[in-house]
Write a protein that holds these residues in place. Structure first.
Motif, PDB file in Angstrom:
ATOM      1  N   ARG A  41     164.162  58.361 -19.035  1.00 45.73           N
ATOM      2  CA  ARG A  41     162.650  58.444 -18.923  1.00 45.73           C
ATOM      3  C   ARG A  41     162.013  58.216 -20.280  1.00 45.73           C
ATOM      4  O   ARG A  41     161.030  57.377 -20.591  1.00 45.73           O
ATOM      5  CB  ARG A  41     162.218  59.683 -18.263  1.00 45.73           C
ATOM      6  CG  ARG A  41     160.670  59.854 -17.976  1.00 45.73           C
ATOM      7  CD  ARG A  41     160.331  61.332 -17.632  1.00 45.73           C
ATOM      8  NE  ARG A  41     160.864  61.534 -16.314  1.00 45.73           N
ATOM      9  CZ  ARG A  41     160.381  61.041 -15.009  1.00 45.73           C
ATOM     10  NH1 ARG A  41     159.369  60.356 -14.894  1.00 45.73           N
ATOM     11  NH2 ARG A  41     160.865  61.291 -14.141  1.00 45.73           N
ATOM     12  N   GLU A  65     152.266  56.225 -15.473  1.00 50.82           N
ATOM     13  CA  GLU A  65     152.362  55.206 -14.405  1.00 50.82           C
ATOM     14  C   GLU A  65     152.903  53.927 -14.957  1.00 50.82           C
ATOM     15  O   GLU A  65     151.964  53.103 -15.666  1.00 50.82           O
ATOM     16  CB  GLU A  65     151.219  54.763 -13.489  1.00 50.82           C
ATOM     17  CG  GLU A  65     151.567  53.789 -12.460  1.00 50.82           C
ATOM     18  CD  GLU A  65     150.264  53.542 -11.625  1.00 50.82           C
ATOM     19  OE1 GLU A  65     150.259  52.703 -10.850  1.00 50.82           O
ATOM     20  OE2 GLU A  65     149.171  54.323 -11.758  1.00 50.82           O
ATOM     21  N   GLU A 115     152.313  62.674 -14.824  1.00 46.95           N
ATOM     22  CA  GLU A 115     153.406  61.413 -15.262  1.00 46.95           C
ATOM     23  C   GLU A 115     152.803  60.038 -15.383  1.00 46.95           C
ATOM     24  O   GLU A 115     151.576  59.812 -14.897  1.00 46.95           O
ATOM     25  CB  GLU A 115     154.260  61.365 -13.906  1.00 46.95           C
ATOM     26  CG  GLU A 115     155.128  62.514 -13.678  1.00 46.95           C
ATOM     27  CD  GLU A 115     156.258  62.293 -12.676  1.00 46.95           C
ATOM     28  OE1 GLU A 115     156.223  61.029 -12.001  1.00 46.95           O
ATOM     29  OE2 GLU A 115     156.983  63.225 -12.210  1.00 46.95           O
ATOM     30  N   TYR A 122     148.472  61.097 -24.213  1.00 44.21           N
ATOM     31  CA  TYR A 122     149.866  61.469 -23.861  1.00 44.21           C
ATOM     32  C   TYR A 122     151.027  60.772 -24.654  1.00 44.21           C
ATOM     33  O   TYR A 122     151.579  61.114 -25.421  1.00 44.21           O
ATOM     34  CB  TYR A 122     150.254  61.523 -22.384  1.00 44.21           C
ATOM     35  CG  TYR A 122     151.819  61.685 -22.263  1.00 44.21           C
ATOM     36  CD1 TYR A 122     152.209  63.100 -21.978  1.00 44.21           C
ATOM     37  CD2 TYR A 122     152.673  60.670 -21.965  1.00 44.21           C
ATOM     38  CE1 TYR A 122     153.405  63.232 -21.838  1.00 44.21           C
ATOM     39  CE2 TYR A 122     153.853  61.095 -21.727  1.00 44.21           C
ATOM     40  CZ  TYR A 122     154.551  62.255 -21.515  1.00 44.21           C
ATOM     41  OH  TYR A 122     155.735  62.699 -21.116  1.00 44.21           O
ATOM     42  N   ASN A 128     152.195  68.800 -15.180  1.00 47.13           N
ATOM     43  CA  ASN A 128     152.272  67.796 -13.672  1.00 47.13           C
ATOM     44  C   ASN A 128     151.910  66.242 -13.855  1.00 47.13           C
ATOM     45  O   ASN A 128     151.614  65.691 -12.896  1.00 47.13           O
ATOM     46  CB  ASN A 128     151.684  68.397 -12.388  1.00 47.13           C
ATOM     47  CG  ASN A 128     152.339  69.769 -12.243  1.00 47.13           C
ATOM     48  OD1 ASN A 128     153.437  69.980 -12.373  1.00 47.13           O
ATOM     49  ND2 ASN A 128     151.193  70.519 -11.728  1.00 47.13           N
ATOM     50  N   LYS A 186     165.844  57.514 -14.023  1.00 47.87           N
ATOM     51  CA  LYS A 186     164.896  58.101 -15.059  1.00 47.87           C
ATOM     52  C   LYS A 186     165.032  59.649 -15.389  1.00 47.87           C
ATOM     53  O   LYS A 186     164.982  60.069 -16.536  1.00 47.87           O
ATOM     54  CB  LYS A 186     163.446  58.136 -14.532  1.00 47.87           C
ATOM     55  CG  LYS A 186     162.632  56.828 -14.530  1.00 47.87           C
ATOM     56  CD  LYS A 186     161.259  56.928 -14.278  1.00 47.87           C
ATOM     57  CE  LYS A 186     160.639  55.503 -13.846  1.00 47.87           C
ATOM     58  NZ  LYS A 186     159.441  55.680 -13.509  1.00 47.87           N
ATOM     59  N   ASP A 187     165.595  60.477 -14.450  1.00 48.38           N
ATOM     60  CA  ASP A 187     166.050  61.730 -14.601  1.00 48.38           C
ATOM     61  C   ASP A 187     167.261  61.923 -15.182  1.00 48.38           C
ATOM     62  O   ASP A 187     167.872  63.291 -15.500  1.00 48.38           O
ATOM     63  CB  ASP A 187     165.698  62.742 -13.331  1.00 48.38           C
ATOM     64  CG  ASP A 187     164.452  62.575 -12.906  1.00 48.38           C
ATOM     65  OD1 ASP A 187     163.405  62.821 -13.692  1.00 48.38           O
ATOM     66  OD2 ASP A 187     164.014  62.766 -11.728  1.00 48.38           O
ATOM     67  N   THR A 227     159.295  55.728 -21.912  1.00 51.02           N
ATOM     68  CA  THR A 227     157.780  56.073 -22.594  1.00 51.02           C
ATOM     69  C   THR A 227     157.844  55.325 -24.032  1.00 51.02           C
ATOM     70  O   THR A 227     156.828  55.024 -24.275  1.00 51.02           O
ATOM     71  CB  THR A 227     158.196  57.600 -22.745  1.00 51.02           C
ATOM     72  OG1 THR A 227     158.119  58.336 -21.602  1.00 51.02           O
ATOM     73  CG2 THR A 227     156.977  58.198 -23.542  1.00 51.02           C
ATOM     74  N   THR A 287     146.795  58.860 -20.261  1.00 54.64           N
ATOM     75  CA  THR A 287     148.111  58.422 -20.785  1.00 54.64           C
ATOM     76  C   THR A 287     148.009  57.774 -22.045  1.00 54.64           C
ATOM     77  O   THR A 287     148.984  58.175 -22.634  1.00 54.64           O
ATOM     78  CB  THR A 287     148.132  56.802 -19.801  1.00 54.64           C
ATOM     79  OG1 THR A 287     148.224  57.359 -18.218  1.00 54.64           O
ATOM     80  CG2 THR A 287     149.327  56.306 -20.230  1.00 54.64           C
TER      81      THR A 287
END
Length: 440
Positions: free
Chosen positions: A365, A400, A398, A318, A396, A419-420, A369, A315
């Protein structure tokens, strides 16, 4: 004028006919003179044709009318029979469940009821109690005897082949016999209609009924060069009493003492040692399983911690890769480009506020972030990953998020479900909006 022969055959005219003098002579004979009588010509072809036609008509009528009518009537009768059978004879046609489908406790209760029904009134008046028969199958009772070191009495009956049942009734209903049973001594009973009782009778070679036997764990001792050595434990019959071998002169108390109590007293010391060994083995097994469970739980906890640590590192990596994309979002855009941005005010739990300008084509989203980057102080971080490396590494994946973003406008809306969505499609944050950052 003469009628045709086939018509005459139908109308039933037989015999001879007169031949006209002007008719030509018959080709079949040269002896008939003009005006004389001649033998009738036998012509069976038209009659045969009619009969065949009638047979065909009869066959068609049989196939088209008679057979369907008979089949229809049969179906109707069968249907009526089934309806009458269901309405009036339903109880008679209800077959009892198979013996193996009956619950073991129900079998025991039925066995006890049959015993009580078979007792003589003189006995039931004086002795009004039966032994505490084990409520379960023989397999379960045998398990208790072999795994817990219990003494197991088995009482088998066969109503069709019993002798000396009177003394047996006195024995099993005697208070002295009933007092035998405690936590270490149990009794199981059944008649030969019970498959388990039938198999048990065969395995014990029981030929006379009623039968009362005593089973328990036993072991012998043999001498070896190293000294006395005990044999493996096995289940054995130490006493038995069966119909046809009961001395009617002995009373129930004498039989109980001589046949059962004396045998139990003989095997009880060794059986106590076996019980202790079984208990120690059981506790050892419980301890071993507890240790295995604790070990597996510890391994699982270590695995969870390891996965969480790995996930936190991924995380963070990322967020470092994403941080440069949001670096200048706190600077207001030029006025001519203001419509391309959404002005969002983020209010944190410590009441601090941060105003951010998000391009309207980004998704909600991205707001989550960015807030996570702020929470971990990674706004100025950079990453050495190339775009292709990042695509493969974060495939894949994401983040948390352990916080919520909520719009304070009534009704309060949690942005997690959106979020989308693109920012410009959400009127809670475009062109302006306020979001509350709350820890989960």
């Amino acid at each position: 004028m003469a009628l045709p022969s086939w018509l005459e055959s139908i109308l039933g005219r037989n015999g001879y006919q007169r031949t006209d003098a002007n008719e030509p002579p018959n080709n079949h004979t040269n002896n008939n003179m003009p005006g004389a009588y001649q033998e009738e010509q036998t012509n069976t072809q038209p009659s045969t044709t009619v009969r065949e036609s009638l047979k065909k008509i009869s066959a068609y009528v049989n196939v088209i009318v008679a057979k369907p009518l008979i089949i229809t009537l049969l179906l109707i009768f069968q249907l009526l029979s089934a309806v009458i059978n269901i309405l009036y004879f339903r109880d008679l046609n209800t077959s009892p469940p198979p013996e193996e489908m009956i619950d073991p406790i129900d079998k025991v209760n039925k066995f006890v009821r049959d015993l009580e029904d078979g007792m003589e009134p003189s006995i039931t008046q004086n002795l009004n109690q039966l032994p505490p028969f084990f409520e379960g199958s023989y397999t379960q009772a045998l398990y208790m005897a072999t795994q817990r070191g219990k003494i197991l009495f088995v009482y088998l009956t066969n109503p069709q082949n019993e002798s000396a049942s009177f003394i047996f009734n006195e024995i099993i209903m005697s208070q002295e016999f009933i007092r035998i049973f405690n936590k270490d001594i149990i009794i199981w009973g059944g008649d030969l209609k019970n498959p388990e009782a039938y198999q048990l009778a065969n395995s014990l070679n029981v030929t006379k009924f009623p039968f009362l036997g005593v089973l328990c764990l036993t072991r012998g001792t043999k001498m070896t060069p190293e000294g006395p050595k005990k044999d493996p434990v096995k289940i054995s019959m130490i006493a038995k009493l069966q119909g046809g071998k009961v001395n009617s002169l002995d009373d129930a108390s004498t039989i109980i003492r001589n046949k059962f109590l004396r045998k139990i007293g003989k095997y009880e010391p060794e059986l106590n040692l076996i019980r202790q060994e079984l208990q120690d083995r059981y506790m050892t097994e419980v301890l071993r399983k507890q240790q295995e469970y604790n070990y597996m739980a510890s391994m699982q906890q270590d695995m969870i911690k390891k996965n969480e640590k790995k996930k936190r590192a991924l995380t963070k990596e990322y967020l470092k890769y994403k941080a440069p994309l949001y670096k200048n979002l706190t600077n207001p855009p030029p006025k001519e480009e203001a419509k391309e941005y959404a002005r969002i005010v983020l209010k944190f739990p410590d009441s601090s506020r941060v105003t951010v300008y998000f391009p309207k084509h980004l998704k909600v989203r991205d707001v989550f972030t960015f807030v996570e980057i702020l929470r971990q102080n990674l706004v100025d971080s950079t990453s050495n990953l190339t775009e292709s490396e990042a695509t493969n590494k974060f495939k894949n994946f994401e983040v948390e998020f352990k916080f919520t973003l909520t719009s304070p406008l009534p009704p309060r809306t949690d942005m997690a479900s959106k979020k989308d969505e693109e920012i410009e499609q959400n009127d809670l944050i475009y062109p302006n909006g306020l979001l509350l950052v709350e820890d989960v």
